[in-house]
Design a protein around this motif. Structure first.
Motif, short mmCIF file in Angstrom:
data_model
loop_
_atom_site.label_atom_id
_atom_site.label_comp_id
_atom_site.label_asym_id
_atom_site.label_seq_id
_atom_site.Cartn_x
_atom_site.Cartn_y
_atom_site.Cartn_z
N LEU A 29 -3.84 2.59 -7.56
CA LEU A 29 -2.98 2.98 -6.44
C LEU A 29 -3.07 4.46 -6.15
O LEU A 29 -3.17 5.28 -7.05
N ILE A 51 1.21 4.13 0.44
CA ILE A 51 0.64 3.66 -0.83
C ILE A 51 -0.61 2.86 -0.48
O ILE A 51 -0.55 1.93 0.32
N ASN A 53 -3.75 0.58 -2.04
CA ASN A 53 -4.24 -0.18 -3.19
C ASN A 53 -5.76 -0.26 -3.11
O ASN A 53 -6.30 -1.02 -2.31
N ASP A 59 -0.71 -5.49 -6.10
CA ASP A 59 0.29 -4.86 -6.97
C ASP A 59 1.64 -4.95 -6.25
O ASP A 59 1.68 -5.21 -5.04
N SER A 99 -2.54 -1.31 2.46
CA SER A 99 -1.64 -0.16 2.33
C SER A 99 -0.22 -0.57 2.66
O SER A 99 0.00 -1.50 3.43
N PHE A 130 5.37 0.20 -10.55
CA PHE A 130 4.60 -0.94 -10.04
C PHE A 130 4.34 -1.94 -11.17
O PHE A 130 4.24 -1.56 -12.34
#
Ligand SMILES: [Cu+2]
Length: 149
Positions: A29, A51, A53, A59, A99, A130
């Motif tokens: 991440l 965020i 990934n 996640d 995202s 997470f």
């Protein structure tokens, strides 16, 4: 032992060149573009970031905490009869390659019952936890309201 040094250095170099400045990473991440608006009162403040990934597995953001907030959670904005209402988003999943974007006017990190009033130029520390990547510490630079990037 000596053989281990070079691969480690190469991995670190790769990590540095692949990411833009200000990007924080944990596992697969990355979090970037983090900031918060200076709130009018200490009752609540909104934080924003993206965020990403970069892994091959989904996640899930389990919790958000801040040492200056009594509570923190993700809120979505839901149209409600010509008004907009905030709604708690519980444990959002971020698919592989996808995202989660928190931005003004949309999904945001709601920080509640702050123990002090954050002002422009301050930093709000937040820990995002997470399911796969574990804990990720993100600092939100505080901006004057409306002073978006
Ligand atoms: Cu909210």
């Amino acid at each position: 032992m000596r053989r281990l040094v070079l691969p480690v250095l190469l991995a670190l170099a790769g990590a540095c060149t692949a990411r833009e400045p200000g990007t924080i990473a944990a596992g697969d991440l990355e979090v970037h573009g983090a900031f918060a608006f200076a709130p009018p009162t200490a009752s609540e403040a909104a934080g924003y970031f993206t965020i990403v990934n970069r892994g091959r597995d989904p996640d899930t953001l389990l919790t958000a905490t801040s040492p200056i907030a009594g509570a923190a959670m993700l809120h979505g904005q839901v149209p409600d009869g010509g008004m907009v209402r905030m709604e708690h988003i519980s444990a959002p999943a971020i698919a592989a390659g996808d995202s989660l974007v928190l931005a003004p006017g949309g999904t945001h990190l709601m920080l509640m019952t702050l123990d002090r009033l954050p002002k422009a130029g301050d930093t709000i520390a937040v820990t995002l936890t997470f399911a796969r990547a574990g804990a990720l510490n993100v600092n939100l630079p505080v901006r004057a309201y409306g002073d978006a990037p």
